[in-house]
Structures are given as C-alpha cells and as structure tokens.
Scaffold this motif. Structure first.
Motif, PDB file in Angstrom:
ATOM      1  N   PHE A   1       0.828  -1.206   0.000  1.00  0.00           N
ATOM      2  CA  PHE A   1       0.000   0.000   0.000  1.00  0.00           C
ATOM      3  C   PHE A   1       0.867   1.262   0.000  1.00  0.00           C
ATOM      4  CE2 PHE A   1      -2.871  -3.179   1.813  1.00  0.00           C
ATOM      5  CZ  PHE A   1      -4.015  -2.951   1.059  1.00  0.00           C
ATOM      6  N   ILE A   2       1.958   1.239   0.758  1.00  0.00           N
ATOM      7  CA  ILE A   2       2.856   2.404   0.793  1.00  0.00           C
ATOM      8  C   ILE A   2       3.480   2.641  -0.578  1.00  0.00           C
ATOM      9  CG2 ILE A   2       5.087   3.212   1.690  1.00  0.00           C
ATOM     10  CD1 ILE A   2       4.269   2.051   4.395  1.00  0.00           C
ATOM     11  N   SER A   3       3.915   1.556  -1.240  1.00  0.00           N
ATOM     12  CA  SER A   3       4.522   1.732  -2.561  1.00  0.00           C
ATOM     13  C   SER A   3       3.505   2.258  -3.567  1.00  0.00           C
ATOM     14  CB  SER A   3       5.122   0.412  -3.052  1.00  0.00           C
ATOM     15  OG  SER A   3       4.122  -0.549  -3.319  1.00  0.00           O
ATOM     16  N   ASP A   4       2.234   1.833  -3.437  1.00  0.00           N
ATOM     17  CA  ASP A   4       1.188   2.311  -4.347  1.00  0.00           C
ATOM     18  C   ASP A   4       0.842   3.776  -4.093  1.00  0.00           C
ATOM     19  OD1 ASP A   4       0.916  -0.067  -5.690  1.00  0.00           O
ATOM     20  OD2 ASP A   4      -0.905  -0.705  -4.657  1.00  0.00           O
ATOM     21  N   LYS A   5       0.608   4.095  -2.837  1.00  0.00           N
ATOM     22  CA  LYS A   5       0.039   5.405  -2.491  1.00  0.00           C
ATOM     23  C   LYS A   5       1.082   6.508  -2.310  1.00  0.00           C
ATOM     24  CE  LYS A   5      -4.010   3.475  -2.397  1.00  0.00           C
ATOM     25  NZ  LYS A   5      -4.949   3.697  -3.532  1.00  0.00           N
ATOM     26  N   LEU A   6       2.225   6.173  -1.705  1.00  0.00           N
ATOM     27  CA  LEU A   6       3.213   7.211  -1.405  1.00  0.00           C
ATOM     28  C   LEU A   6       4.315   7.308  -2.449  1.00  0.00           C
ATOM     29  CD1 LEU A   6       3.677   6.813   2.468  1.00  0.00           C
ATOM     30  CD2 LEU A   6       2.078   8.263   1.202  1.00  0.00           C
ATOM     31  N   PHE A   7       4.594   6.214  -3.156  1.00  0.00           N
ATOM     32  CA  PHE A   7       5.692   6.216  -4.120  1.00  0.00           C
ATOM     33  C   PHE A   7       5.228   5.930  -5.551  1.00  0.00           C
ATOM     34  CE2 PHE A   7       7.728   5.445  -0.060  1.00  0.00           C
ATOM     35  CZ  PHE A   7       8.831   6.276  -0.113  1.00  0.00           C
ATOM     36  N   GLN A   8       3.910   6.086  -5.806  1.00  0.00           N
ATOM     37  CA  GLN A   8       3.365   5.923  -7.156  1.00  0.00           C
ATOM     38  C   GLN A   8       3.810   4.613  -7.808  1.00  0.00           C
ATOM     39  OE1 GLN A   8       4.847   9.186  -6.269  1.00  0.00           O
ATOM     40  NE2 GLN A   8       2.776   9.353  -5.460  1.00  0.00           N
ATOM     41  N   ALA A   9       3.682   3.523  -7.056  1.00  0.00           N
ATOM     42  CA  ALA A   9       3.998   2.160  -7.518  1.00  0.00           C
ATOM     43  C   ALA A   9       5.487   1.963  -7.804  1.00  0.00           C
ATOM     44  CB  ALA A   9       3.169   1.792  -8.751  1.00  0.00           C
ATOM     45  N   ASP A  10       6.341   2.793  -7.224  1.00  0.00           N
ATOM     46  CA  ASP A  10       7.784   2.598  -7.351  1.00  0.00           C
ATOM     47  C   ASP A  10       8.226   1.615  -6.270  1.00  0.00           C
ATOM     48  OD1 ASP A  10      10.602   2.762  -7.256  1.00  0.00           O
ATOM     49  OD2 ASP A  10      10.569   4.798  -8.064  1.00  0.00           O
ATOM     50  N   ARG A  11       8.420   0.354  -6.663  1.00  0.00           N
ATOM     51  CA  ARG A  11       8.754  -0.692  -5.687  1.00  0.00           C
ATOM     52  C   ARG A  11      10.158  -0.504  -5.127  1.00  0.00           C
ATOM     53  NH1 ARG A  11       3.496  -1.160  -5.952  1.00  0.00           N
ATOM     54  NH2 ARG A  11       2.762  -1.947  -7.963  1.00  0.00           N
TER      55      ARG A  11
ATOM     56  N   THR B   1      10.686   2.116  -2.368  1.00  0.00           N
ATOM     57  CA  THR B   1      10.043   1.603  -1.159  1.00  0.00           C
ATOM     58  C   THR B   1      10.906   0.534  -0.507  1.00  0.00           C
ATOM     59  OG1 THR B   1       7.933   1.923  -2.335  1.00  0.00           O
ATOM     60  CG2 THR B   1       7.864   0.772  -0.225  1.00  0.00           C
ATOM     61  N   ILE B   2      11.493  -0.340  -1.329  1.00  0.00           N
ATOM     62  CA  ILE B   2      12.390  -1.375  -0.803  1.00  0.00           C
ATOM     63  C   ILE B   2      13.556  -0.745  -0.054  1.00  0.00           C
ATOM     64  CG2 ILE B   2      14.109  -3.112  -1.479  1.00  0.00           C
ATOM     65  CD1 ILE B   2      12.180  -3.990  -3.684  1.00  0.00           C
ATOM     66  N   LEU B   3      14.131   0.324  -0.623  1.00  0.00           N
ATOM     67  CA  LEU B   3      15.282   0.986   0.000  1.00  0.00           C
ATOM     68  C   LEU B   3      14.922   1.488   1.398  1.00  0.00           C
ATOM     69  CD1 LEU B   3      18.180   1.942  -0.227  1.00  0.00           C
ATOM     70  CD2 LEU B   3      17.338   4.050  -1.317  1.00  0.00           C
ATOM     71  N   ILE B   4      13.738   2.059   1.537  1.00  0.00           N
ATOM     72  CA  ILE B   4      13.297   2.545   2.852  1.00  0.00           C
ATOM     73  C   ILE B   4      13.242   1.396   3.851  1.00  0.00           C
ATOM     74  CG2 ILE B   4      11.395   3.594   4.131  1.00  0.00           C
ATOM     75  CD1 ILE B   4      12.887   5.555   2.332  1.00  0.00           C
ATOM     76  N   TYR B   5      12.647   0.289   3.438  1.00  0.00           N
ATOM     77  CA  TYR B   5      12.509  -0.858   4.345  1.00  0.00           C
ATOM     78  C   TYR B   5      13.860  -1.518   4.635  1.00  0.00           C
ATOM     79  CZ  TYR B   5       7.412  -0.848   4.514  1.00  0.00           C
ATOM     80  OH  TYR B   5       6.092  -0.511   4.743  1.00  0.00           O
ATOM     81  N   CYS B   6      14.778  -1.457   3.682  1.00  0.00           N
ATOM     82  CA  CYS B   6      16.121  -1.992   3.933  1.00  0.00           C
ATOM     83  C   CYS B   6      16.824  -1.207   5.041  1.00  0.00           C
ATOM     84  CB  CYS B   6      16.959  -1.955   2.658  1.00  0.00           C
ATOM     85  SG  CYS B   6      16.489  -3.201   1.436  1.00  0.00           S
ATOM     86  N   LEU B   7      16.618   0.093   5.049  1.00  0.00           N
ATOM     87  CA  LEU B   7      17.187   0.922   6.113  1.00  0.00           C
ATOM     88  C   LEU B   7      16.538   0.585   7.455  1.00  0.00           C
ATOM     89  CD1 LEU B   7      17.397   4.351   4.225  1.00  0.00           C
ATOM     90  CD2 LEU B   7      19.242   2.710   4.664  1.00  0.00           C
ATOM     91  N   VAL B   8      15.233   0.269   7.418  1.00  0.00           N
ATOM     92  CA  VAL B   8      14.545  -0.189   8.629  1.00  0.00           C
ATOM     93  C   VAL B   8      15.169  -1.495   9.121  1.00  0.00           C
ATOM     94  CG1 VAL B   8      12.352  -1.079   9.525  1.00  0.00           C
ATOM     95  CG2 VAL B   8      12.366   0.961   8.064  1.00  0.00           C
ATOM     96  N   LEU B   9      15.465  -2.395   8.182  1.00  0.00           N
ATOM     97  CA  LEU B   9      16.100  -3.667   8.525  1.00  0.00           C
ATOM     98  C   LEU B   9      17.444  -3.454   9.209  1.00  0.00           C
ATOM     99  CD1 LEU B   9      16.580  -6.733   8.379  1.00  0.00           C
ATOM    100  CD2 LEU B   9      17.332  -6.412   5.997  1.00  0.00           C
ATOM    101  N   VAL B  10      18.273  -2.602   8.636  1.00  0.00           N
ATOM    102  CA  VAL B  10      19.589  -2.333   9.216  1.00  0.00           C
ATOM    103  C   VAL B  10      19.446  -1.709  10.607  1.00  0.00           C
ATOM    104  CG1 VAL B  10      21.684  -0.953   8.971  1.00  0.00           C
ATOM    105  CG2 VAL B  10      20.732  -2.129   6.984  1.00  0.00           C
ATOM    106  N   ALA B  11      18.482  -0.821  10.766  1.00  0.00           N
ATOM    107  CA  ALA B  11      18.251  -0.204  12.079  1.00  0.00           C
ATOM    108  C   ALA B  11      17.890  -1.264  13.114  1.00  0.00           C
ATOM    109  CB  ALA B  11      17.147   0.841  11.979  1.00  0.00           C
ATOM    110  N   GLY B  12      17.059  -2.242  12.710  1.00  0.00           N
ATOM    111  CA  GLY B  12      16.693  -3.324  13.624  1.00  0.00           C
ATOM    112  C   GLY B  12      17.883  -4.190  13.987  1.00  0.00           C
ATOM    113  N   MET B  13      18.749  -4.472  13.009  1.00  0.00           N
ATOM    114  CA  MET B  13      19.936  -5.290  13.270  1.00  0.00           C
ATOM    115  C   MET B  13      20.911  -4.579  14.199  1.00  0.00           C
ATOM    116  SD  MET B  13      20.463  -6.817   9.399  1.00  0.00           S
ATOM    117  CE  MET B  13      21.862  -7.864   9.798  1.00  0.00           C
ATOM    118  N   VAL B  14      21.095  -3.293  13.986  1.00  0.00           N
ATOM    119  CA  VAL B  14      21.965  -2.506  14.875  1.00  0.00           C
ATOM    120  C   VAL B  14      21.367  -2.485  16.280  1.00  0.00           C
ATOM    121  CG1 VAL B  14      22.876  -0.204  15.359  1.00  0.00           C
ATOM    122  CG2 VAL B  14      22.913  -1.101  13.019  1.00  0.00           C
TER     123      VAL B  14
END
Length: 441
Positions: A307-317, A320-333
């Motif tokens: 839904f975020i990729s559709d609504k906030l990034f105009q279907a740019d997957r 959106t992936i890059l944002i979540y990858c940074l979330v992943l790294v933050a969780g690992m740290v």
C-alpha cells in the motif's frame, strides 16, 4: 432518440463489464489466497511433526537436516521450470491439478512406514509445491494493474503467514485428538483435495479469456498501459525470456537483493533460538518468542509495503524497498546494542527486523514481475525462485561452518556485509531503471 438508446446500451454494457471485473477479481484474490494457505499447511506439516517421525520411524536429525536442504534445492528448481510453463498455460488449468497431486503426496507421507519412503515423498512434495506460485503470480499480474497491484499483492502475501501459523496448530490438534501422527498428513490431504475442487470452480484465466479488456485498459492505468506498450507481441517463449528477463539487469539485481533477504530471513528463523539458548543461556520459550516477534513484524511489513509503494511512491517498488532496507539495518543494529540490556527492546528490534525483511521480500517479487514482459510473470518469478532459494540453503550448512570456524562474530560480520550488498543493489536498480530499455534487435 436512437442516440439516447445507443448511450443507454453503452452504459449498461459498461456496468456489466465493471460488475464482472470486480466479481472475478475478488474470486481471484480469495482463491489464490486460499490455495497458497492450503499449500503451506501441507508443506509445513512435516516440520511440525518431525520429533514424532524421529521417535516412530527412526529418522535422525541429520536425515531431517539433509532432507530440508534438498527440499529447498528441489523447490527452487521446480519453481524455475514451472515459471516458464506458467506463461503458456492458464493458471486455472495449473492450480487444481497441482493441488490434487499435493493431496496425494501428503497422504503418501502419512502412509509411509520407513524413512526412505518418507523422505522420498517429502522430496516429491518439494517439486510439486515449487510449481504453485508461478501461476498465482501470473494471475495476480493479469487481474490487477501496476498502480494498485502493491495493495492487492500485500493482502495475498499474508497467506504465507496464515498457512505457516495454521500448519502446526492443525498438526498438533489432530495428533492430540487421535494420538496418531499420520493424521497430521491425512487431514491436510483432505483439505487440499477440497481446495483443488474450489480452485477448479472459481479460478479464472486472463481477463481476455473471460471476454474482458486488459486490466490496464479497464483501470485506465497509465503505468500498466506503458508496460503493455513496451512488451512486444507474438514472441516465442525463449525470445521473450531472453530479451525481457535473462538479459534484464534490473531483474538480476533484484534477484540478488532478494537472495540477500532470503539469507537474512532464514538465518533469523533457524539460528536465533540456537544462539540465545546455547550462547546466552536463555530458555527455549523465551528464545522462541523473539522469532514470534519477528514473524509478527513480518505480517505488518508485508501488508504495509504494498500500500505504501502504491500510495506514497506511485507504484515505485525499488524506492520503497530501499526505505525498508534501512529499517532492517536499524533493527539489526538495535539487536547488537540491546542484546544484554532489555528483553522488551530486543523484542521490539526483532519486530523491526521482521518488518524490514518481509516488506522487501514481497516487493522484490512484485518488482521483478513488473520489470519483465507483460506476459512473462511466470518466467520471471520462476527465475527468482530458482535462485533465491539458494539463499535458504546457504543459511544452513555454510552458516554452521562459518560459526564453527570464526564464531558468532563471523556470522554477524557476514550478515552485515550481506545487508550492505542489499542496499547497494537496490540503489543500483533505482539508477538503472531511469534509462533502461530492453534490447529489441
């Protein structure tokens, strides 16, 4: 007057077309959701009753581990080969037979009287299960256009979590009721057979095969129409695969990113409990709870990302992936910082890692479909599956060897490098996509 009659007829036709499209789309999403949920129930029953298989049939832990590794390899190979077939065969014609075969194999596992037969049937299950997703991916790409597909795909993607949660509950329930581990395979076999009938009734082919226009035309989706326009027609399977998939750098980078995701995900699922029990002295329940928080975060990540990729990034997957990858790294740290400080904070970090894992996993699959030919969803999905399940295999024996040779610090270092590669490949995709066009000569 004739003009008014013509207009009224046109309005009625459009209303009927809209009604048919909406009804079929709900049939597709519900049917494919149920199909994959049921497939997961059949697939995960083996792990759920593994301790009883060891005590009753004499299966060893080594045999179980070997079977799991072989399963991943066979599953990936089947996913690749069936992906090519899915682009030439209607999803309606593929799914029901696949489910019937899974039902028979599940019953065969339940009827096994020795380890050889048991593991042979389990490996056959891997091959047939690997054929299940490509036709589903094909159906989702045909019935939902690019600008809305992320949301629908997010809903469907939770079938993984639903099936994975139901499998041990069903297995435990029937064993507690009957006292027979074989029923943990017979019951899923019956459920799968029923779902095969439902799939045969409610599954549809492409919109065009139902007398409807292409979904991009129906939704007037400019992004989908652009994909359609850039996809040549009347191509042979091999030419389409080579031109739009095999030589497509976006797809290969996305497959590489997804491979990284699969390694991190499988290490988290398989090794977290071992680390916290063996190294930190936690009890089994407390250690397993971290994996539960990871899975709960995965549900949120998978649902929100589309839904975020559709609504906030105009279907740019990819962005959106890059944002979540940074979330992943933050969780690992966060895990590294809080591992000896607070259980609550540590659980929250595993929740965040789950969000950061399952969101890119879902979006990579969707982005690869959209980066391919409009009729190449099955082949692109098959290629991704064939390679990324190597990631699951790499998280087994190689990680064990790494831990034995270099300790857990070596494992954590490898995961850090993989995370860096994941982000680097995602950034590369974003840059390449701006100018990339498939070769048409």
């Amino acid at each position: 007057m004739n003009r008014n009659i013509t207009q009224n007829c046109s309005v009625k036709i459009n209303r009927k077309l809209d009604a048919d499209y909406r009804r079929y789309r709900w049939q597709i999403i519900v049917t494919t959701f149920m199909v994959y949920t049921v497939m997961y129930i059949s697939r995960k029953s083996f792990s759920a009753v593994a301790p009883m298989l060891m005590s009753d049939l004499g299966m060893t832990a080594v045999q179980f581990g070997f079977a799991s590794s072989v399963y991943y390899i066979l599953y990936g190979v089947a996913k690749f080969s069936s992906g090519l077939a899915a682009d030439r065969i209607s999803p309606r014609l593929m799914l029901a037979p696949i489910l019937i075969i899974i039902s028979v194999i599940s019953a065969g596992i339940g009827a096994s009287n020795n380890v050889t037969m048991l593991l042979t049937m389990y490996c056959l299950m891997a091959v047939v299960q690997g054929c299940g997703f490509p036709p589903i991916a094909k159906a989702l790409s045909q019935w939902y256009s690019k600008s809305e597909r992320g949301g629908w795909y997010s809903i469907w993607n939770t079938s993984h979590n639903v099936g994975g949660a139901l499998a041990p509950l069903i297995a435990s329930g029937v064993i507690a009721t009957t006292g027979d581990w074989r029923m943990a395979f017979y019951v899923p076999a019956i459920i799968t057979a029923i779902q095969a009938i439902l799939a045969a009734i409610f599954m549809k082919g492409s919109p065009e095969s139902c007398g409807l226009p292409n979904v991009g035309e129906w939704k007037n989706d400019k992004k989908q129409l652009e994909i359609n326009a850039n996809s040549e027609t009347n191509l042979s399977l091999w030419v389409m695969f080579k031109r739009y998939i095999l030589t497509n750098p976006i797809i290969w980078l996305a497959v590489g990113g997804d491979l990284c995701i699969y390694i991190i995900r499988t290490v988290t699922n398989d090794w977290v409990v071992v680390y916290f029990v063996k190294e930190l002295g936690w009890d089994l329940v407390k250690s397993n709870s971290l994996v539960s928080w990871f899975e709960i975060g995965g549900i949120l990540g998978g649902l929100s990302s589309g839904f975020i990729s559709d609504k906030l990034f105009q279907a740019d997957r990819w962005k959106t992936i890059l944002i979540y990858c940074l979330v992943l790294v933050a969780g690992m740290v966060g895990v590294v910082i809080s591992i000896n400080l607070s259980y609550f904070i540590l659980s929250l970090c595993f929740f965040v890692i789950g969000v950061g894992i399952y969101a890119p996993q879902m979006l990579f699959a969707l982005g690869i479909i959209e980066a391919a030919h409009s009729d190449g969803a099955g082949a692109a999905t098959g290629l991704k599956g064939g390679i990324t399940y190597i990631g699951a295999a790499l998280a087994g024996a190689p990680i064990a060897i790494m831990q034995t040779s270099y300790g857990w610090s070596g494992v954590f270092t490898v995961l850090s490098v993989i995370s860096f590669l994941l982000i680097a490949m995602t950034i590369a995709i974003i840059k390449i996509e701006r100018t990339y066009k498939p070769h048409t000569d």
